[in-house]
Write an enzyme that holds these catalytic residues in place. Sequence first.
Site, PDB file in Angstrom:
ATOM      1  N   TYR A  90       0.905  -1.252  -0.072  1.00  0.00           N
ATOM      2  CA  TYR A  90      -0.013   0.108   0.046  1.00  0.00           C
ATOM      3  C   TYR A  90       0.797   1.131   0.179  1.00  0.00           C
ATOM      4  O   TYR A  90       2.014   1.204   0.767  1.00  0.00           O
ATOM      5  CB  TYR A  90      -0.879  -0.001   1.309  1.00  0.00           C
ATOM      6  CG  TYR A  90      -2.143   0.992   1.198  1.00  0.00           C
ATOM      7  CD1 TYR A  90      -3.329   0.814   0.484  1.00  0.00           C
ATOM      8  CD2 TYR A  90      -1.758   1.834   2.191  1.00  0.00           C
ATOM      9  CE1 TYR A  90      -4.267   1.949   0.692  1.00  0.00           C
ATOM     10  CE2 TYR A  90      -2.910   3.164   2.202  1.00  0.00           C
ATOM     11  CZ  TYR A  90      -3.841   2.975   1.321  1.00  0.00           C
ATOM     12  OH  TYR A  90      -4.881   3.823   1.297  1.00  0.00           O
ATOM     13  N   THR A 134       1.258   3.871   1.508  1.00  0.00           N
ATOM     14  CA  THR A 134       2.193   4.589   2.948  1.00  0.00           C
ATOM     15  C   THR A 134       2.973   3.410   3.441  1.00  0.00           C
ATOM     16  O   THR A 134       3.606   3.786   4.541  1.00  0.00           O
ATOM     17  CB  THR A 134       0.905   4.843   3.839  1.00  0.00           C
ATOM     18  OG1 THR A 134       0.276   3.656   4.338  1.00  0.00           O
ATOM     19  CG2 THR A 134       0.017   5.693   3.378  1.00  0.00           C
ATOM     20  N   LYS A 135       3.291   2.220   2.939  1.00  0.00           N
ATOM     21  CA  LYS A 135       4.286   1.288   3.471  1.00  0.00           C
ATOM     22  C   LYS A 135       5.535   1.874   3.300  1.00  0.00           C
ATOM     23  O   LYS A 135       5.754   2.527   2.503  1.00  0.00           O
ATOM     24  CB  LYS A 135       3.929   0.001   2.910  1.00  0.00           C
ATOM     25  CG  LYS A 135       2.584  -0.614   3.144  1.00  0.00           C
ATOM     26  CD  LYS A 135       2.161  -0.591   4.706  1.00  0.00           C
ATOM     27  CE  LYS A 135       0.687  -1.481   4.789  1.00  0.00           C
ATOM     28  NZ  LYS A 135      -0.072  -0.881   5.966  1.00  0.00           N
ATOM     29  N   ASN A 136       6.399   1.253   4.022  1.00  0.00           N
ATOM     30  CA  ASN A 136       7.678   1.682   3.945  1.00  0.00           C
ATOM     31  C   ASN A 136       8.454   1.332   2.571  1.00  0.00           C
ATOM     32  O   ASN A 136       9.318   2.203   1.916  1.00  0.00           O
ATOM     33  CB  ASN A 136       8.887   0.806   5.165  1.00  0.00           C
ATOM     34  CG  ASN A 136       8.591   1.183   6.493  1.00  0.00           C
ATOM     35  OD1 ASN A 136       7.429   1.653   6.721  1.00  0.00           O
ATOM     36  ND2 ASN A 136       9.575   1.327   7.330  1.00  0.00           N
ATOM     37  N   LEU A 137       7.939   0.154   1.804  1.00  0.00           N
ATOM     38  CA  LEU A 137       8.133   0.033   0.490  1.00  0.00           C
ATOM     39  C   LEU A 137       6.598   0.012  -0.059  1.00  0.00           C
ATOM     40  O   LEU A 137       5.880  -1.022  -0.088  1.00  0.00           O
ATOM     41  CB  LEU A 137       8.744  -1.323   0.171  1.00  0.00           C
ATOM     42  CG  LEU A 137       9.004  -1.795  -1.215  1.00  0.00           C
ATOM     43  CD1 LEU A 137       9.918  -0.822  -1.757  1.00  0.00           C
ATOM     44  CD2 LEU A 137       9.549  -3.221  -1.292  1.00  0.00           C
TER      45      LEU A 137
END
Length: 379
Positions: free
Chosen positions: A192, A194-197
Amino acid sequence: MHCPPPATPDAVPFFTAQGAAFGLDLSACIQRVLEQGQFVLGPQVRAFETAFADYVGAAHAIGVANGTDALTLALRALGVGPGQRVAAAANAGYYASTAIAQTGAAPQYVEVDEDSLTLAPAALAQALRGADKPAAVIATHLYGRMADMPALAALCAQARVPLVEDAAQAHGAILGGRKAGAWANVACFSFYPTKNLGAVGDGGALTTSDGALAQRLRALRQYGWQQRKYEVALSGGMNSRLDELQAAVLLAKLPHLDAANAARRAVAVHYNAAFAGLPVRCPSRLDESHVAHLYVLRTPRRDALRAHLLAQGVGCEVHYPIADHRQPVRRAESAFALPVTEAACAEVISLPCHPALSPAQIGRVTEAVRAFFSQGGAC
């Protein structure tokens, strides 16, 4: 609980799409896919799956449409179905509960550790005792901090119950020399935005070092096709495929993930120092096992602090305000006693913590939090 974006021109955003791009020209990735003319399960997906498996330290990675599908497919590939139970935490946004419901199984909520807010090994040990054991366990790495995987994995191995890692918030975290995604029978990731990746839309993946399990997962993500197209060999299949556009973006961003995680962790360390002495509970153990996906404070004055921050132009979120067993769809049937879980849900608040934050923005956040408590915590 979603906090509306601050309205002031110099507001500190909770998330920015520009910062999530890691400074890369992602339009070039998209253009490359448009020119190649293959959009589903093509060369970009294959290349990303190989690179991501290598990064995690697993033998296989299987791209899927999103993180919740990854959890559902993991459970189905492990044979979880109606009439069975799956042990999971109840403080992580109902994502695991959604996947469990999609298999026809029922959740068995397990208490979390007071410090990490991830599955408490002692509570899981109790859930795994006796003949009436859950069919699987989902261990969620929360806010970027890995659960106690050495203890949880040992308990599941002893009980002969498969373990699933929900690593959606812990891309790149390392515990005991092993990355999130390399500890369990199978691990699930979300990409998604907003995830770190993060992708530029939805996306997900599973990782495993079990070749037979990987083969089942590849079949299940595409209708249950195994040997030949249109021949359904496995029941429980889905239409859940990581598309080429998202894979191309993720492949470009993956080499920059560790640096971005380090930047997030540095923000979290700065906050911890700035909030020392305040009547709040800060994240602990900000080492390589915590990639600071979210910076989460705990305070009984959470709602007043939230209102104050928004008035000061500081973005914030609440991850997550309602425990799974207290959700309206489960309230009538709930018989779980989870005091640590419920207390955390009433107190947590997430502050901006991402690689694009400037020193001035970090300063505004810390000043706003400190001002709230210097005023007695009244909005």
